[in-house]
Write an enzyme that holds these catalytic residues in place. Structure first.
Site, PDB file in Angstrom:
ATOM      1  N   ASP A 162       0.850  -1.190   0.000  1.00  0.00           N
ATOM      2  CA  ASP A 162       0.000   0.000   0.000  1.00  0.00           C
ATOM      3  C   ASP A 162       0.881   1.232   0.000  1.00  0.00           C
ATOM      4  OD1 ASP A 162      -2.079  -1.754   0.115  1.00  0.00           O
ATOM      5  OD2 ASP A 162      -2.794  -1.175   2.102  1.00  0.00           O
ATOM      6  N   ASP A 198     -15.266  -2.870  -1.598  1.00  0.00           N
ATOM      7  CA  ASP A 198     -14.881  -2.593  -0.213  1.00  0.00           C
ATOM      8  C   ASP A 198     -16.147  -2.261   0.562  1.00  0.00           C
ATOM      9  OD1 ASP A 198     -12.238  -2.743  -1.211  1.00  0.00           O
ATOM     10  OD2 ASP A 198     -12.320  -0.621  -1.742  1.00  0.00           O
TER      11      ASP A 198
END
Length: 249
Positions: A8, A129
């Protein structure tokens, strides 16, 4: 069954967040390319990369870091975060990505996702998500009224390579993957599903080998790998069927 190590990216560094909150970033490596190379050397087949700044800003921000990752490794890379147009998709694939992950645009403009799947077969994944069972967008900053399965079914037959399902409530806090919701999603659609959010220990790796999880393409691991809670060699041995019953937890 694939275990995807996560890289990330925030401000050019490799970080992990808690519940997707940018203010909670823990920096694990200021050289994402070196981290990618390390994961490759540990035996991981794929890399899962997210441009966190891009997810919030709606455009690629950490392009230089992603480019360095692509140069540093021969492993296939999937990238999400701020990819919202066909031109951006084409550009990233031309630069060597194995597949792009479309999240916010899958909610805002599902037809664009379908167009992308036709234009780039096997190269487009959808990121779903969810918080409290509802899909979140714009880097998880906004909630929608869409349910997870409702959104996923919009892409049946469109040629989506995979759905990456993240339970935001579990992301980055090592509480274990939401297996019930993930497997319910995999049962509801024919698109391969990748589990994400909360993978905590070797117990989760073993859970991936259970019969009801066999339909999954794999799972993503972040903090558990960086913190040393999961030994890469042990995890990969289990998933590849090389670990004996006696060595499993």
């Amino acid at each position: 069954m694939i275990l995807f190590p996560a890289i990330d990216l925030k401000d050019g560094q490799c970080v992990r967040l808690r519940h997707g909150d940018m203010a909670t970033a823990t920096i694990y490596n200021d050289d994402p390319a070196a981290q990618a190379k390390a994961f490759e050397q540990q035996g991981f087949e794929w890399l899962h990369v997210v441009d966190l700044n891009g997810a919030f800003q709606g455009q690629s921000v950490n392009s230089a870091a992603v480019g360095a990752i692509l140069k540093a490794t021969k492993s296939p890379v999937q990238l999400g975060g701020g990819i919202r147009t066909l031109a951006q998709i084409e550009d990233w694939l031309d630069r060597g990505l194995a597949r792009v992950i479309l999240g916010t645009v899958a909610v805002r403009d599902p037809d664009l996702v379908k167009q992308a799947c036709k234009a780039f077969p096997g190269k487009v994944a959808v990121g779903i998500d969810a918080k409290g069972g509802k899909v979140a967008v714009e880097g998880w900053a906004e909630a929608s009224s869409l349910g997870v399965i409702e959104l996923a079914r919009k892409f049946e037959g469109a040629g989506v390579a995979a759905i990456i399902y993240t339970d935001i409530d579990r992301d980055g806090v090592l509480t274990g993957i939401n297996w019930d919701a993930t497997i319910d999603l995999a049962d509801a659609v024919s698109i391969p599903v990748i589990a994400s959010g909360g993978l905590a220990s070797i117990a989760d790796i073993v859970r991936m080998t259970m019969p009801d999880a066999q339909k999954l393409e794999g799972a993503i691991s972040g903090r558990a790998l960086y913190d040393g809670r999961i030994d890469p060699a042990e995890a990969l041995a289990i998933l590849q069927g090389r670990a004996t019953a006696e060595t499993r937890p």
